[in-house]
Write an enzyme that holds these catalytic residues in place. Structure first.
Site, PDB file in Angstrom:
ATOM      1  N   GLY A 173       0.829  -1.191   0.000  1.00  0.00           N
ATOM      2  CA  GLY A 173       0.000   0.000   0.000  1.00  0.00           C
ATOM      3  C   GLY A 173       0.869   1.248   0.000  1.00  0.00           C
ATOM      4  N   PHE A 176       0.877   4.299   3.643  1.00  0.00           N
ATOM      5  CA  PHE A 176       0.089   3.680   4.701  1.00  0.00           C
ATOM      6  C   PHE A 176       0.435   4.277   6.066  1.00  0.00           C
ATOM      7  CE2 PHE A 176      -0.807   0.158   7.716  1.00  0.00           C
ATOM      8  CZ  PHE A 176      -2.177   0.091   7.510  1.00  0.00           C
ATOM      9  N   GLY A 214       1.325  -6.282   7.714  1.00  0.00           N
ATOM     10  CA  GLY A 214       1.140  -4.848   7.516  1.00  0.00           C
ATOM     11  C   GLY A 214       0.215  -4.591   6.334  1.00  0.00           C
ATOM     12  N   ASP A 215       0.657  -3.731   5.415  1.00  0.00           N
ATOM     13  CA  ASP A 215      -0.123  -3.483   4.201  1.00  0.00           C
ATOM     14  C   ASP A 215       0.470  -4.235   3.008  1.00  0.00           C
ATOM     15  OD1 ASP A 215       2.195  -1.950   4.202  1.00  0.00           O
ATOM     16  OD2 ASP A 215       1.301  -0.334   3.028  1.00  0.00           O
ATOM     17  N   GLU A 216       1.289  -5.242   3.292  1.00  0.00           N
ATOM     18  CA  GLU A 216       1.886  -6.065   2.236  1.00  0.00           C
ATOM     19  C   GLU A 216       0.964  -7.245   1.923  1.00  0.00           C
ATOM     20  OE1 GLU A 216       5.926  -8.669   1.232  1.00  0.00           O
ATOM     21  OE2 GLU A 216       5.548  -7.944   3.268  1.00  0.00           O
TER      22      GLU A 216
END
Length: 300
Positions: A173, A176, A214-216
């Site tokens: 993302g 983020f 996370g945003d991964e």
């Protein structure tokens, strides 16, 4: 002696009629001769539905043969083994029951068989929840890293058999940390959940989208013929992220960078495939906007 026998019979009748475990008595041909009143309480059916019928009456079709094998083994002298079986409820749904078959002997010979069936629906639900926790991300609800790795391993084995290709898309993302700082962690969680929802909506049935941390996030596209499908998927994902997320009256803009690598064109194994997709992702993030990049040899 008659009084003692009557008292004994009354005691066992009280037990069988009070317990919520369903007690079934059958002959060695598999015909049901007795069903305790618990069947009405637990399954909604009276004993009349079962008496004279085979012991597989109202058993889920997928469990029938397993139950037959289990009961046959006991009749042939095998050790009784508890078995989880789905029973039909009068309302039309199925209830998980743990069934324990036990032989009945008279003068040293097996004459009947009785089963004790106990409702284990809640236990099965808990087992399913635990299994889901092991393979699914608790926040987004999509598969986690463990599930991603296992599915990728299977996809590679399948590709080797079919001579097809696999694409791995690694996704991060954009901004983020800024979202968390500006709107709070609850907003960050909402964005991650929305990213996962839109990601899943952008892939085919049979593909895998996973949150890796996370945003991964990562995507596995198995059984493809060329990189074109991976590129089209990446474009669809980025397009789906163009609409802002609404959270507590705020419009939060989200986006992503995507790196793509192809097996076996870009890698010899799963680890290398992920590494090369990460390298392509690094190149995509240099654009400082929503973008995707396909791995190239000079990105090493």
């Amino acid at each position: 002696m008659g009084k003692e026998l009557q008292k004994s019979q009354e005691k066992y009748r009280l037990i069988t009629e009070s317990t919520l475990d369903i007690i079934t008595l059958m002959n060695l041909s598999g015909e049901i001769e007795y069903v305790s009143p618990a069947s009405k309480k637990v399954l909604g059916f009276s004993d009349k539905v079962y008496i004279g019928k085979l012991f597989t009456q109202n058993i889920h079709p997928e469990d029938t043969f397993t139950l037959i094998d289990n009961v046959t083994a006991v009749i042939n002298g095998g050790q009784p083994t508890p078995l989880d079986v789905r029973y039909l409820h009068q309302d039309g749904h199925y209830i998980w029951m743990e069934v324990s078959p036990t032989p009945v002997y008279s003068n040293g010979e097996m004459t009947q068989l009785f089963t004790l069936a106990r409702d284990v629906t809640e236990r099965k639900r808990l087992q399913s929840d635990i299994a889901k926790m092991a393979f699914y991300d608790h926040l987004s609800g999509i598969p986690n890293r463990r599930s991603f790795d296992e599915k990728l391993e299977k996809a590679v084995l399948q590709a080797n058999r079919t001579n097809k290709k696999i694409a791995v898309l690694m996704l991060d993302g954009r901004k983020f940390k800024k979202i968390n700082d500006q709107f709070g962690h609850d907003a960050g969680d909402a964005v991650i959940k929305e990213m996962a929802t839109r990601l899943q909506a952008s892939i085919r049935f049979g593909d895998t989208a996973a949150r890796l941390g996370g945003d991964e996030m990562g995507v596995i596209l198995p059984e493809i013929d060329s990189v074109d499908i991976a590129i089209a998927t990446a474009e669809q994902i980025l397009k789906s992220y163009e609409t802002p997320v609404l959270f507590n009256g705020h419009e939060i803009t989200m986006g992503a960078g995507i790196g793509i690598s192809i097996y076996p064109d870009d890698a010899a194994n799963e680890k290398q495939l992920i590494k090369h997709a990460d390298l392509a992702l690094y190149e995509a993030k240099k654009a400082n906007r929503d973008a995707y990049r396909v791995y190239e040899e000079d990105q090493r």
